[in-house]
Design an enzyme around this catalytic site. Structure first.
Site, short mmCIF file in Angstrom:
data_model
loop_
_atom_site.label_atom_id
_atom_site.label_comp_id
_atom_site.label_asym_id
_atom_site.label_seq_id
_atom_site.Cartn_x
_atom_site.Cartn_y
_atom_site.Cartn_z
NE ARG A 15 65.43 101.73 3.16
CZ ARG A 15 65.47 101.75 1.83
NH1 ARG A 15 64.64 102.52 1.17
NH2 ARG A 15 66.33 101.02 1.17
CE LYS A 114 57.58 119.09 2.23
NZ LYS A 114 58.60 119.43 1.31
CB ILE A 432 56.64 117.15 -11.50
CG1 ILE A 432 55.19 117.60 -11.43
CG2 ILE A 432 57.47 117.98 -10.55
CD1 ILE A 432 54.92 119.00 -11.97
CD GLU A 606 61.51 120.59 3.99
OE1 GLU A 606 62.55 120.03 4.23
OE2 GLU A 606 60.55 120.05 3.42
CG HIS A 696 51.82 112.19 -2.33
ND1 HIS A 696 51.39 113.41 -2.79
CD2 HIS A 696 53.13 112.33 -2.05
CE1 HIS A 696 52.40 114.26 -2.77
NE2 HIS A 696 53.46 113.64 -2.33
N1 GLN Z 1 61.68 116.63 -10.55
C1 GLN Z 1 61.43 115.88 -9.37
C2 GLN Z 1 60.65 114.64 -9.71
O1 GLN Z 1 59.82 114.68 -10.54
C3 GLN Z 1 60.69 116.67 -8.35
C4 GLN Z 1 60.49 115.87 -7.11
C5 GLN Z 1 59.85 116.63 -6.00
O2 GLN Z 1 59.36 117.69 -6.19
N2 GLN Z 1 59.85 116.08 -4.84
O3 GLN Z 1 60.81 113.61 -9.12
ZN ZN Z 2 57.17 117.76 -5.87
#
Ligand code: GLN
Ligand code: ZN
Length: 756
Positions: A15, A114, A432, A606, A696
């Site tokens: 990487r 995606k 999340i 996806e 992001h």
């Molecule tokens: N629960 C995961 C997080 O918060 C969800 C990640 C994701 O949706 N890519 O990292």
């Molecule tokens: Zn997510």
């Protein structure tokens, strides 16, 4: 017979590109140092392919961030707000990819989507009404010349005109047709310049051709290439398709003056039939994508050679190729020291695929391949029992009843009950799941993995982190808390490691977007849960607070889609096995007092087949029930959440609702909110948390901005159904911006609640 590679990975075996870019973003290195890293990588990649004897090697498959963004920049498709920052070229490029907040201004990144049915994300170029599409960059020729200076003749690759116009976002009144002339001119210029450089082959990637094409699409495609191709003189154009077959356009395609056509024989179900029915012109090369560019299992030589023979019998000039860019598989097995040969023998990553191309070329030319050792070894591999079945799993699966897919009582009733038992404020705030994976968090995991600290020390550290983050979330004023996922490297790898049937690699990284890579596990055998996975962490976190602690799991569809799947059993069967394993975990969480459980299906969309006709039967009919199977056993008052990292599910809203979750959170801040209109039209029952800011990017959204976003949402969605949350997990972010953003988010929620 010759061989071709559509594209090669670019992030570096360890990487290198990722780390160099990230240093550049942090101002730790200058552009020149980043450029040098990139140059070294390109050189290595070309030489690797050259040494494997590949005849058609790509250039311009390298990218600092994304190849569609590169194509946009090549044609001057740079929205005004980025141009007005007046940054150096490279920084403008990164501003489009990641957003920019600094002395020159404050702009958000372009949207990210995606890439067809992969886990790679591309940057969505924006066409504004006053955008002038014109050849602007020189990257393609710089890289072509760079390879040439190394003694390597390459075929430069660029996204083709049709796919470019299909994937752009049109922000004004204009549509694709309005740009037709400009696009044709720009591609003609490109070809002209290639002629000047004496490029022998030029590759136009046109994956959009494998999607359903309407009459207008066919017309657009025809118009574009009827305009572009007459400018070709010496140089030959390879029209490269992948991720499926080109059934709608094939009869046209073979009549057009391309030098070669690249077809996918792996995902292209109809590819053979098309050739059978319509033939393939003698004067063109067929680039036959027979080496799977997406999965890591060795190629079955016997089958491939048969197909090649059949093509040659028809008199078709065939070039053996990968089925898509090798961007979607890891680099090399060389770094995998922990897996025994018994496993490794079955795999081929990018470099090993080059070897397969070389071996197949040799076998197809050697005449009597049936007695060749390379062929016989390969046959043996496919004949032997891989020792991957588990009778218990298969028995349990056979006992699943229709009623196991149904949660009772109906959702509306559950929602009423849940409103009462949880007593949350209106517009509840949550996140999340993950919080920043700071240096100490990563160090804790890696020292533990290396055996440098004990399990107890490892766990102690994570518990401390959990305790801190619970206190912090309470202070910020979030309503539903999470434990932060400090114990997880990756949402799929973490579960894979805890489940039977998976294999893990050490260095098998695959680029997901920009500098972000994932290390997908390999599904080797039947999947089952050995013991509880997340229960202790969640229970500990819940013990620290009176607020609700959400349990956090990854769903079966996502686990499968972000792993390298088996090729010996169906996807449906694998998903169902995983669903039963996750069901066990859901029920254990509930039994241990966790009252809200989020089952992430970040990757559900996806793998939706690229053609609508396949959606239901080949995917949704088993993917959605598999999700239901994970949670149908919980009590009515247990609230099930799900999360998706995108909002482009307008066309499958009924299927999403049929997952029967109580709440769904999804990424929405980079998109327009048309999805909310669509939810209303479909009488979407699931409560919804469309992300109010983009995670992001390191940019901190202001309170006003979030208030505005939520207010816009409130015009489209019932107040009692709306949740407030970021777009996705926060693990890739740093702590200061996360703290600031979440404080602004809860403040925004408080303001809106007060306004009524
Ligand atoms: N629960 C995961 C997080 O918060 C969800 C990640 C994701 O949706 N890519 O990292
Ligand atoms: Zn997510």
């Amino acid at each position: 017979m010759q061989t071709s590679v559509i594209g090669f990975p670019r992030i570096g075996t360890v990487r290198e590109l990722k780390f160099a870019c990230e240093k550049y973003f942090r101002n730790e290195i200058k552009a020149e140092e980043l450029r040098q890293t990139a140059e070294t990588l390109r050189k290595t990649h070309w030489n690797t392919q050259k040494n494997a004897g590949i005849d058609y090697i790509s250039s311009n498959d390298f990218s600092y961030y994304d190849m569609l963004l590169d194509t946009a920049v090549l044609f001057g498709i740079i929205p005004k707000r980025y141009r007005e920052l007046n940054l150096p070229e490279l920084d403008t490029y990164f501003a489009m990819a990641r957003g920019y907040q600094g002395a020159s201004g404050d702009v958000r990144a372009l949207a990210m989507k995606k890439w067809f049915n992969t886990n790679y994300h591309y940057i969505v170029p924006e066409l504004e009404d006053d955008t002038v599409i014109t050849l602007s960059g020189s990257k393609l020729w710089d890289e072509y010349a760079e390879a040439k200076a190394l003694g390597i003749e390459t075929k430069p690759v660029v996204i083709g005109a049709y796919t470019l116009l299909k994937l752009c976002r049109y922000t004004g009144k204009k549509t694709a047709d309005d740009y037709l002339e400009e696009v044709i001119c720009a591609y003609r210029e490109l070809i002209k310049k290639c002629e000047e450089y004496q490029v022998a082959w030029l590759q136009f990637d046109e994956p959009s051709l494998v999607q359903d094409m309407e009459k207008e699409d066919l017309t657009l495609f025809r118009k574009l290439y009827d305009g572009i191709l007459p400018s070709v003189k010496q140089c030959k154009v390879l029209l490269q398709t992948y991720f499926g077959d080109v059934r709608d356009v094939y009869p046209e395609l073979i009549k057009m003056p391309f030098g070669g056509i690249g077809l996918d024989f792996i995902e292209g179900k109809e590819t053979c039939r098309l050739i059978e029915t319509y033939g393939f012109p003698e004067d063109k090369l067929l680039f036959a994508g027979l080496i799977n560019g997406k999965n890591i299992w060795k190629n079955h030589y016997g089958k491939t050679l048969q197909t090649l023979e059949a093509l040659q019998k028809k008199g078709i000039q065939t070039v053996l190729s990968t089925s898509c860019s090798l961007l979607h598989v890891p680099y090399t097995l060389k770094h995998e020291k922990k897996l025994s040969p018994e496993y490794l023998d079955h795999f081929a990553f990018a470099e090993e695929k080059l070897e397969e191309l070389r071996e197949l070329k040799y076998l197809s030319e050697c005449g009597a391949y049936h007695s060749d050792a390379a062929y016989l070894n390969n046959e043996k591999l496919f004949a032997e029992d891989r020792n991957c079945r588990n009778v218990e799993v298969e028995k349990r699966l056979s006992l699943v009843k229709d009623s196991d897919y149904v949660r009772l009582p109906a959702r509306r009733e559950r929602q009423k009950l849940q409103k009462k038992v949880f007593g949350l404020p209106e517009l509840p705030t949550t996140t999340i799941g993950s919080f920043p994976q700071t240096k100490d968090v990563k160090a804790n995991r890696s020292t533990y993995r290396k055996g440098e600290i004990s399990e107890q020390e490892y766990v102690e550290f994570n518990r401390k982190k959990i305790a801190e983050c619970v206190r912090w979330q309470e202070e910020i004023g979030l309503d539903v808390l999470v434990h932060g996922e400090y114990e997880r490297n990756d949402m799929v790898e973490y579960f894979g490691e805890a489940l039977g049937g998976f294999l893990f690699t050490e260095k098998a990284w695959v680029q997901s977007y920009g500098t972000r890579c994932v290390k997908p596990p390999i599904i080797w055998g039947d999947v089952y849960r050995e013991k509880p996975i997340t229960v202790e962490w969640s229970v500990y976190a819940q013990s620290l607070t009176k607020k609700i602690m959400k349990g956090m799991l990854t769903g079966p569809v996502t686990i499968l889609n972000w792993s390298f799947p088996r090729e010996d059993i169906s996807i449906k069967e694998s998903i169902s096995q995983i669903a039963l394993a996750i069901r066990d975990e859901v029920l254990d969480l509930e039994k241990n007092g966790i009252r809200m459980i989020q089952i992430d299906e970040a990757a559900l969309r996806e793998k939706l087949p690229l053609r609508k006709t396949d959606w239901q039967k080949e995917y949704l009919d088993f993917a959605i029930p598999a999700f239901r199977l994970t949670h149908s056993g919980v009590k009515p008052e247990t609230q099930i959440h799900t999360h998706m990292c995108y909002s482009e599910f307008t066309d499958i809203i009924p299927a999403i609702d049929a997952m029967d979750a109580d709440v769904i959170t999804f990424e929405a801040s980079r998109s327009d909110l048309q999805i909310l209109d669509a939810l209303r039209e479909h009488h979407f029952e699931t409560e919804a948390g469309p992300g109010v800011y983009d995670i992001h990017s390191p940019r901190v959204p202001s309170v006003e901005e979030i208030v505005a976003a939520v207010e816009r949402m409130l015009t489209k969605i019932d107040r009692e159904k709306l949740w407030i949350n970021p777009d996705c997990g926060l693990k890739t972010r740093a702590m200061p911006e996360t703290d600031a953003s979440l404080r602004n988010m809860t403040e925004a929620a408080r303001r809106i609640r007060k306004e009524v």
